[in-house]
Design an enzyme around this catalytic site. Structure first.
Site, mmCIF file in Angstrom:
data_model
loop_
_atom_site.group_PDB
_atom_site.id
_atom_site.type_symbol
_atom_site.label_atom_id
_atom_site.label_comp_id
_atom_site.label_asym_id
_atom_site.label_seq_id
_atom_site.Cartn_x
_atom_site.Cartn_y
_atom_site.Cartn_z
ATOM 1 N N ASP A 180 5.989 4.417 4.660
ATOM 2 C CA ASP A 180 7.002 3.448 5.109
ATOM 3 C C ASP A 180 7.076 2.212 4.205
ATOM 4 O O ASP A 180 7.964 1.385 4.370
ATOM 5 C CB ASP A 180 6.761 3.020 6.574
ATOM 6 C CG ASP A 180 5.351 2.526 6.854
ATOM 7 O OD1 ASP A 180 4.423 2.988 6.175
ATOM 8 O OD2 ASP A 180 5.186 1.678 7.752
ATOM 9 N N HIS B 218 0.863 -1.192 0.000
ATOM 10 C CA HIS B 218 0.000 0.000 0.000
ATOM 11 C C HIS B 218 0.888 1.226 0.000
ATOM 12 O O HIS B 218 2.100 1.135 0.211
ATOM 13 C CB HIS B 218 -0.961 -0.015 1.187
ATOM 14 C CG HIS B 218 -0.293 0.058 2.534
ATOM 15 N ND1 HIS B 218 0.534 -0.937 3.004
ATOM 16 C CD2 HIS B 218 -0.323 1.002 3.505
ATOM 17 C CE1 HIS B 218 0.964 -0.612 4.212
ATOM 18 N NE2 HIS B 218 0.470 0.574 4.529
ATOM 19 N N ASP C 295 0.455 -4.229 5.943
ATOM 20 C CA ASP C 295 -0.252 -3.746 7.133
ATOM 21 C C ASP C 295 -1.700 -4.213 7.086
ATOM 22 O O ASP C 295 -2.398 -3.970 6.106
ATOM 23 C CB ASP C 295 -0.223 -2.212 7.173
ATOM 24 C CG ASP C 295 1.184 -1.671 7.400
ATOM 25 O OD1 ASP C 295 2.101 -2.486 7.568
ATOM 26 O OD2 ASP C 295 1.336 -0.432 7.410
ATOM 27 N N HIS D 43 1.330 3.801 2.028
ATOM 28 C CA HIS D 43 1.810 4.550 3.189
ATOM 29 C C HIS D 43 3.323 4.681 3.035
ATOM 30 O O HIS D 43 3.993 3.761 2.538
ATOM 31 C CB HIS D 43 1.453 3.834 4.497
ATOM 32 C CG HIS D 43 0.071 4.176 4.996
ATOM 33 N ND1 HIS D 43 -0.666 3.333 5.788
ATOM 34 C CD2 HIS D 43 -0.699 5.293 4.793
ATOM 35 C CE1 HIS D 43 -1.838 3.911 6.067
ATOM 36 N NE2 HIS D 43 -1.882 5.084 5.471
HETATM 37 ZN ZN LIG Z 1 0.203 1.376 6.530
HETATM 38 ZN ZN LIG Z 2 3.384 0.441 7.686
#
Ligand SMILES: [Zn+2]
Ligand SMILES: [Zn+2]
Length: 306
Positions: free
Chosen positions: A61, A57, A204, A59
């Site tokens: 990180d 995804h 995640d 995000h």
């Molecule tokens: Zn995430």
């Molecule tokens: Zn993450």
């Protein structure tokens, strides 16, 4: 090879997520956090061999390292195309990201969105994905080898009068042979077909029935373990799992081994043993990831080679 075992942001002990899966000659990378190309340099693997990047995804990180990795590949003379998969909307967003700077790699980058439930064939492997439960579109991935023929039964073959040598190979590769005037078919000397190895990377997610299905009977489950058991509720609220929930998923999916990743930077190295122990109480075959940890994906039947 775990290149980044932490979550959210880099800490002194853990880089954010990136896990390299070594295929025959190529490398498949699950997520690409900032600094991933440098983590490669500290490892025994070459970033030049990365052919597939599976972004769970968008995000920060999980993908910020991609421009840096691509630029480092370009400066090192890469010519081979790079395939980047991600959830809905990721191809367009990543293309925009690459349009911001003056990038000019001399190789093609093939960005592709995948739908949950979609299967793709890569390098003779089956790549499948399922929707993860997170705050933004997110995928969990499964990579599976094709099945292998059953074990060759030497005693049976000898009893059937087959001489050792090329006829053994023909039977092992699925062709019938003639020995002593009789036809011997592979099923007469081979055990039941064996499954190929299967690796699942959740990215995640809070616990999900769809991920359990994706991870069914996998040999290695690489699971979000952002929190410890005491912070389960908070972790789930933000679309993450605890160590114990990861262990429950491994147990319920019938996984062979579990690798805990995406540890929150709030946990220092002294808390590692406790986090591991909590999970092992539910699923004993649990390993707590560390940066640059190397793990062989074992076969269920104990064989180390296909
Ligand atoms: Zn995430
Ligand atoms: Zn993450």
């Amino acid at each position: 090879m775990v290149l980044g075992s932490g979550g959210s942001w880099p800490s002194r002990d853990r880089n954010p997520p990136a896990v390299a899966l070594k295929l025959d000659g190529d490398i498949l990378l699950f997520d690409c956090a900032e600094g991933t190309q440098r983590q490669f340099m500290l490892s025994s693997l070459s970033f030049m061999q990365v052919r597939y990047v599976l972004i769970s995804h968008l995000h920060a990180d999980h993908f910020l390292g991609l421009p840096g990795l691509v630029e480092t590949m370009a400066l090192n003379g890469r010519k081979e195309p790079l395939h980047v998969f991600g959830p809905e909307g990721s191809a367009a967003r990543l293309r925009t990201l690459f349009s911001v700077g003056y990038f000019s790699p001399a190789f093609d980058i093939d960005f592709r969105d995948l739908e949950p439930g979609e299967d793709v064939s890569i390098d003779g492997l089956k790549l499948s994905c399922a929707r993860a439960i997170h705050q933004v579109p997110a995928l969990s991935y499964a990579v599976e080898e094709p099945g292998r023929p059953g074990r060759f039964d030497l005693q049976k073959a000898k009893a059937l009068g087959i001489p050792e040598g090329p006829l053994f190979n023909r039977l092992q590769s699925g062709s019938p042979v003639i020995a002593g005037g009789k036809t011997v078919t592979p099923d007469m000397v081979l055990g039941p077909p064996r499954k190929g190895r299967k690796v699942v990377y959740t990215g995640d997610t809070s616990p999900s029935a769809q991920i359990l299905d994706l991870a069914r009977d996998c040999d290695l489950l690489i699971h979000d373990s952002t929190a410890d058991a005491s912070l389960t509720q908070k972790a789930n609220q933000y679309g993450h799992s605890s160590n114990v929930q990861a262990a429950q998923a491994a147990r319920d999916a019938g996984a062979l081994r579990l690798l805990l990743v995406h540890l929150s930077p709030r946990f220092g190295p002294e808390e590692g043993p406790r986090i591991l122990e909590e999970a092992q109480k539910v699923f004993p075959q649990t390993v707590l990831a560390a940066d640059l940890m190397e793990l062989e994906v074992l076969h269920r039947d104990g064989a180390t080679k296909p």
